[in-house]
Design a protein around this motif. Sequence first.
Motif, PDB file in Angstrom:
ATOM      1  N   LEU A 101      31.221  61.604  58.552  1.00  0.00           N
ATOM      2  CA  LEU A 101      31.108  61.225  57.160  1.00  0.00           C
ATOM      3  C   LEU A 101      30.060  62.097  56.360  1.00  0.00           C
ATOM      4  O   LEU A 101      30.299  62.728  55.495  1.00  0.00           O
ATOM      5  CB  LEU A 101      30.991  59.581  57.101  1.00  0.00           C
ATOM      6  CG  LEU A 101      30.554  59.298  55.656  1.00  0.00           C
ATOM      7  CD1 LEU A 101      31.965  59.401  54.992  1.00  0.00           C
ATOM      8  CD2 LEU A 101      30.216  57.846  55.633  1.00  0.00           C
ATOM      9  N   ILE A 130      31.125  64.858  53.308  1.00  0.00           N
ATOM     10  CA  ILE A 130      30.824  64.350  51.863  1.00  0.00           C
ATOM     11  C   ILE A 130      30.218  65.492  50.832  1.00  0.00           C
ATOM     12  O   ILE A 130      31.081  65.975  49.927  1.00  0.00           O
ATOM     13  CB  ILE A 130      29.700  63.319  51.784  1.00  0.00           C
ATOM     14  CG1 ILE A 130      30.119  62.022  52.371  1.00  0.00           C
ATOM     15  CG2 ILE A 130      29.144  63.116  50.287  1.00  0.00           C
ATOM     16  CD1 ILE A 130      29.011  60.931  52.544  1.00  0.00           C
ATOM     17  N   HIS A 142      22.753  69.992  52.366  1.00  0.00           N
ATOM     18  CA  HIS A 142      23.696  69.449  53.319  1.00  0.00           C
ATOM     19  C   HIS A 142      23.053  69.767  54.957  1.00  0.00           C
ATOM     20  O   HIS A 142      23.103  68.872  55.495  1.00  0.00           O
ATOM     21  CB  HIS A 142      25.106  70.609  53.359  1.00  0.00           C
ATOM     22  CG  HIS A 142      25.931  70.244  54.434  1.00  0.00           C
ATOM     23  ND1 HIS A 142      26.638  69.327  54.901  1.00  0.00           N
ATOM     24  CD2 HIS A 142      26.190  71.211  55.357  1.00  0.00           C
ATOM     25  CE1 HIS A 142      27.135  69.345  55.907  1.00  0.00           C
ATOM     26  NE2 HIS A 142      27.028  70.538  56.353  1.00  0.00           N
TER      27      HIS A 142
END
Length: 105
Positions: free
Chosen positions: A88, A92, A65
């Motif tokens: 977004l 995710i 991430h």
Amino acid sequence: MSKKNVIKAIISSAIILLPIIFGVIGWDSLPDTITTHFGADGTPDGASSKAFAVFGLPLIMLAFHWLCVIATFLTNRKRAQSDKVYTLLVVIMPMISIFVSALIY
């Protein structure tokens, strides 16, 4: 990177680590070896220790991430970063972390 985007990244990081809390709470009820990989047909074909499943997988997802967050920041330094795309990006991995951990636990 704007302060708003940093706050989004920190909140999403906390959500990614949330399965660790559930794993620690249910530690005694989890088996010593946990299936962590499934084949295309849904049959289990890989297992890991309880510690790796509870701590390792969320930490690996957190590392990926932050790799995406930093890469996005570095590639968009000269132009404005789209809020929709960044949102977004930070949504995710927390969703994947929660979903995968729920399946594994």
